[in-house]
Design an enzyme around this catalytic site. Structure first.
Site, PDB file in Angstrom:
ATOM      1  N   ASP A  15      -1.111  -2.066   2.142  1.00 22.88           N
ATOM      2  CA  ASP A  15      -0.120  -0.927   1.667  1.00 22.88           C
ATOM      3  C   ASP A  15       0.874  -1.318   0.840  1.00 22.88           C
ATOM      4  O   ASP A  15       1.248  -0.639   0.100  1.00 22.88           O
ATOM      5  CB  ASP A  15       0.230  -0.384   3.302  1.00 22.88           C
ATOM      6  CG  ASP A  15      -1.066  -0.242   4.247  1.00 22.88           C
ATOM      7  OD1 ASP A  15      -1.833   0.692   3.865  1.00 22.88           O
ATOM      8  OD2 ASP A  15      -1.195  -0.642   5.215  1.00 22.88           O
ATOM      9  N   HIS A  64      -1.004   0.830  10.303  1.00 22.59           N
ATOM     10  CA  HIS A  64      -1.926   0.599   8.961  1.00 22.59           C
ATOM     11  C   HIS A  64      -2.660   1.818   9.293  1.00 22.59           C
ATOM     12  O   HIS A  64      -3.899   2.084   9.771  1.00 22.59           O
ATOM     13  CB  HIS A  64      -2.900  -0.363   9.025  1.00 22.59           C
ATOM     14  CG  HIS A  64      -3.753  -0.458   7.813  1.00 22.59           C
ATOM     15  ND1 HIS A  64      -3.345  -0.260   6.437  1.00 22.59           N
ATOM     16  CD2 HIS A  64      -4.998  -0.419   7.662  1.00 22.59           C
ATOM     17  CE1 HIS A  64      -4.211  -0.198   5.780  1.00 22.59           C
ATOM     18  NE2 HIS A  64      -5.361  -0.397   6.598  1.00 22.59           N
TER      19      HIS A  64
END
Length: 372
Positions: free
Chosen positions: A199, A227
């Site tokens: 990410d 996440h």
């Protein structure tokens, strides 16, 4: 030079020459000895990759073997683990690694036996798990992965090295890491992490694309939280290297609405977009991010840079202790520490708390599946 009776004393000259030659020879031998010391090969590090016959495993294995993860002078032995029905594919991965003749790769253990896979490993990259399929919610796979990670925790607890460092990649990564921490109590909690570097890299790349700058010029973005789609990619402290020095991203991006809306959503949903396009989860980018995570953890982050890692919360920034939550960290000599002293505005506070709330709910659900 001495003269004897007005003539050169050749015995003296020969003696001095021999002494000089001896000194030169000794110096040369010392130089060779020191060079040999510098070239002494390090002991191999044993690296476990679970789910090794899958897409991410297939992508990451050659990256590790080539030295991308641990550096160009660190040999390794790869331990590859997968389920029984993937055994033929697993053996094929082993054969391809052997056929590639990677100089740093000193051995490959390919097995479907979790005990054999975990024995004496120094690093564990846990990719294997129940695969998320298109249309599935994260909670749909929670119960299956909870059982898997409880079993892997037990094997690592009993057979890995005492200082084994663990990176959980399989989703739900934060909660899988939390389960691992619960059932492998002898592994220091600071050694159990999960992957949010993917990410982080996505956010960094998206900003670079927006500003038409090299991705390496963007630094210190932050991914807070889970996440998942509640993660919070934060640009408040992100900067871009320019000819006149580092400049805040918030100054260079004129559209602040884009930073607070479209940018965040695109990073949050990038995995889902790839899943829709490929009909498979991210593989190459996930493998690369996992290498980045371990590389910086072992070899250190550059001075003035931080990265995002899912780590056990110590209560920093008001995040409940014990949750595995993504924070900005700096790494040095195999250890990480959370960056402290960052000011959190109201907008960020809500985003961070929303992700912490989701993680607390996931924890409750996972523990209920395991009767904890």
């Amino acid at each position: 030079m001495e003269l004897v009776g007005g003539e050169i004393d050749y015995s003296f000259v020969i003696q001095k020459t021999l002494v000089l030659l001896f000194c030169v020879t000794l110096s040369w031998k010392m130089i060779i000895y020191m060079c040999n010391l510098l070239n002494i090969e390090k002991d191999p590090i044993r690296v476990l990759v679970t789910g090794a016959a899958g897409n991410i495993g297939y992508a990451i294995a050659p990256m590790i073997a080539r030295g991308i993860m641990l550096g160009p002078d660190q040999p390794m032995i790869l331990h590859l683990l997968d389920i029984e029905r993937a055994s033929q594919s697993l053996e094929a991965v082993k054969m391809e690694l052997q056929d590639s003749a990677f100089p740093l790769l000193k051995g490959v253990v390919a097995t479907t036996n979790v005990v054999e896979a975990c024995r004496d490993v120094n690093i564990a990259i846990l990719i294997g798990g129940f695969a998320r399929k298109e249309g599935m919610e994260r909670k749909d796979v929670m119960s299956k992965n909870a059982v898997i990670y409880k079993a892997q925790a037990s094997a690592l607890e009993h057979y890995a090295t005492e200082d084994c460092k663990v990176l959980v990649v399989a989703n739900p990564a934060n909660t899988n890491a939390l389960i691992l921490k619960e059932f492998a109590p002898s592994i220091p909690e600071e050694n159990i992490t999960c992957l949010t570097r993917l990410d982080h890299n996505r956010a960094q790349a998206l900003l670079a694309d927006k500003l038409s700058v090299p991705v390496t010029s963007v630094k210190n973005v932050i991914v807070w939280g889970n996440h998942s789609s509640t993660q919070y990619p934060d640009t408040n402290y992100a900067t871009v290297s320019t000819k006149t020095g580092d400049r805040p991203v918030k100054e260079l991006v004129s559209d602040q609405n884009w930073l607070k809306n479209e940018f965040i959503t695109e990073v949050q949903q990038r995995g889902a977009a790839i899943l829709t396009a490929r009909k498979l989860s991210s593989a190459l980018s996930a493998a690369s991010a996992a290498c980045d995570h371990i590389h910086d953890w072992f070899l250190g982050t550059p001075k003035g840079h931080w990265v995002s890692m899912g780590v056990c919360s110590d209560g920093s920034y008001g995040i409940p202790p014990g949750l595995v939550y993504s924070f900005p960290v700096i790494c040095e000599k195999g250890s990480w520490k959370i960056v402290q002293g960052l000011s959190i505005d109201e907008f960020s506070r809500k985003k961070m708390d929303d992700s912490a709330k989701e993680l607390a709910e996931e924890k409750t659900l996972a523990y209920s599946c395991l009767n904890v």
